[in-house]
Design an enzyme around this catalytic site. Structure first.
Site, PDB file in Angstrom:
ATOM      1  N   VAL A  29      33.851  31.017  41.326  1.00 49.55           N
ATOM      2  CA  VAL A  29      32.585  30.585  41.918  1.00 49.55           C
ATOM      3  C   VAL A  29      31.439  30.785  40.939  1.00 49.55           C
ATOM      4  CG1 VAL A  29      30.884  31.113  43.727  1.00 49.55           C
ATOM      5  CG2 VAL A  29      33.312  30.927  44.309  1.00 49.55           C
ATOM      6  N   GLU A  30      31.454  31.900  40.223  1.00 39.37           N
ATOM      7  CA  GLU A  30      30.326  32.228  39.345  1.00 39.37           C
ATOM      8  C   GLU A  30      30.252  31.329  38.109  1.00 39.37           C
ATOM      9  OE1 GLU A  30      27.845  34.137  39.792  1.00 39.37           O
ATOM     10  OE2 GLU A  30      28.459  35.247  41.571  1.00 39.37           O
ATOM     11  N   THR A  31      31.370  31.129  37.435  1.00 35.92           N
ATOM     12  CA  THR A  31      31.311  30.423  36.145  1.00 35.92           C
ATOM     13  C   THR A  31      32.419  29.397  35.943  1.00 35.92           C
ATOM     14  OG1 THR A  31      32.637  32.118  35.022  1.00 35.92           O
ATOM     15  CG2 THR A  31      30.237  32.416  35.025  1.00 35.92           C
ATOM     16  N   TYR A  52      27.908  32.155  50.217  1.00 33.98           N
ATOM     17  CA  TYR A  52      28.601  32.613  49.009  1.00 33.98           C
ATOM     18  C   TYR A  52      29.864  33.383  49.359  1.00 33.98           C
ATOM     19  CZ  TYR A  52      29.493  35.156  44.687  1.00 33.98           C
ATOM     20  OH  TYR A  52      30.097  35.689  43.570  1.00 33.98           O
TER      21      TYR A  52
END
Length: 331
Positions: free
Chosen positions: A122-124, A310
């Site tokens: 999800v982050e990168t 999130y």
């Protein structure tokens, strides 16, 4: 004339060594107090002002802060960003590549491998998109020119300068998100300093370029924020025919309603969960509202990013990656 030129050049060099040419954020009205605080920790004033003079205001960062996806999208819209086949397959490939490190992290910290993989996904997108802004520019722009959260981002700017000094890296080098988050797991500087670990034993804690350190650091972050091994994070709940349960819908992120209260209002909450506190959420999708029950580990995921959307995206991506990997291996 030659002698005069040499003297002038020497004087210029002397001035440059003791003073900083104004520019960037070096002459901002908040800079003097910011620098003074770091001077007390042994930082050199001239060096700090030189760094700040090279920090650039980015209006696109200020614009992005005003419209984060977590505030303007429904759950269905947000889910569609992350639960895609390409990202699921990317998670399977990342897991296969770093299976030993993920297994070791799961055993050491009690955080499931799929949760660690999903966070990085999800982050990168597994390191494919770590951001495009210099961390210095992002933190300086928000610290000096975003009054709403100036205190927070100036604190993070200080943490970043401490971090780069500790790790012996150039503060002008690294890039990250528009909010100054960095590396595979997108840690803010304070999180990097407190929770990043050297997980491969090479003597450095590097989540910028080292996926193994990133894996261990994400797991360490979760444990530090109270992750419970083998605990359920979140699960869907069937909507009852009656409407009394609607009074149990809660705002915020922290579970605070006893599960016994939910059962008494007709909600089908599994008995094995006992009577811990839960968070009943109604999330909008294109096909209508969905009910979800968040538990303690769901709250822990929101410590990474303070958003229900999130945390749900991490949960769903983790499940999709785990299932896809199991199917690929024939089980």
């Amino acid at each position: 004339m030659l002698r005069i030129a040499k003297v002038a050049g020497a004087l210029c060099g002397l001035l440059m060594s003791s003073q900083v040419i104004a520019g960037g954020y070096a002459d901002h009205q908040l800079a003097s107090e910011f620098v003074a605080k770091l001077e007390k920790e042994g930082f050199n004033r001239a060096e700090l002002l030189h760094i700040l003079s090279q920090a650039e205001r980015k209006d696109s960062i200020l614009e992005a802060m005003s419209r984060p996806a977590e505030r303007r999208l429904t759950w269905g819209e947000y889910r569609d960003i992350f639960i895609k086949q390409a990202r699921i397959q990317g998670g399977v490939a990342f897991w296969d590549q770093y299976a030993n490190s993920l297994s070791r992290a799961e055993q050491q910290f009690g955080v499931p491998a799929e949760i660690i993989v999903a966070i990085i996904g999800v982050e990168t997108n597994f390191g494919r998109n770590m951001g495009r802004y210099r961390v210095l520019d992002a933190l300086a722009t928000l610290g000096f020119d975003y009054p709403k959260r100036s205190e927070f981002f100036l604190k993070e700017l200080g943490e970043y300068l401490r971090l780069t000094r500790e790790e012996k890296v150039d503060p002008l080098k690294h890039v990250g998100s528009y909010a100054g988050a960095m590396g595979y797991g997108q840690f803010m500087p304070s999180s990097y300093r407190h929770y990043a670990i050297d997980f491969d034993g090479d003597g450095r804690r590097d989540i910028w370029d080292n996926p193994v350190d990133a894996i261990g650091s994400v797991a360490n972050y979760f444990v530090a924020h109270g992750w419970k091994a083998n605990g359920v994070a979140v699960l869907p709940v069937k909507q009852p025919e009656t409407q009394e349960w609607r009074g149990l819908l809660a705002e915020g992120l922290k579970p605070s309603t006893p599960l016994s209260s939910m059962r008494s209002q007709g909600l089908s909450v599994p008995a094995f969960l006992g009577d811990q506190d839960g968070l009943l959420m109604e999330m909008e999708t294109a096909s209508g509202p969905q009910l979800w029950l968040g538990l303690h580990n769901f709250y822990v995921i929101t410590r990474y990013n303070h958003s229900r959307l999130y945390a749900l995206a991490v949960h769903e991506l983790a499940a999709e990656i785990r299932n896809a990997r199991a199917n690929a291996k024939g089980g």
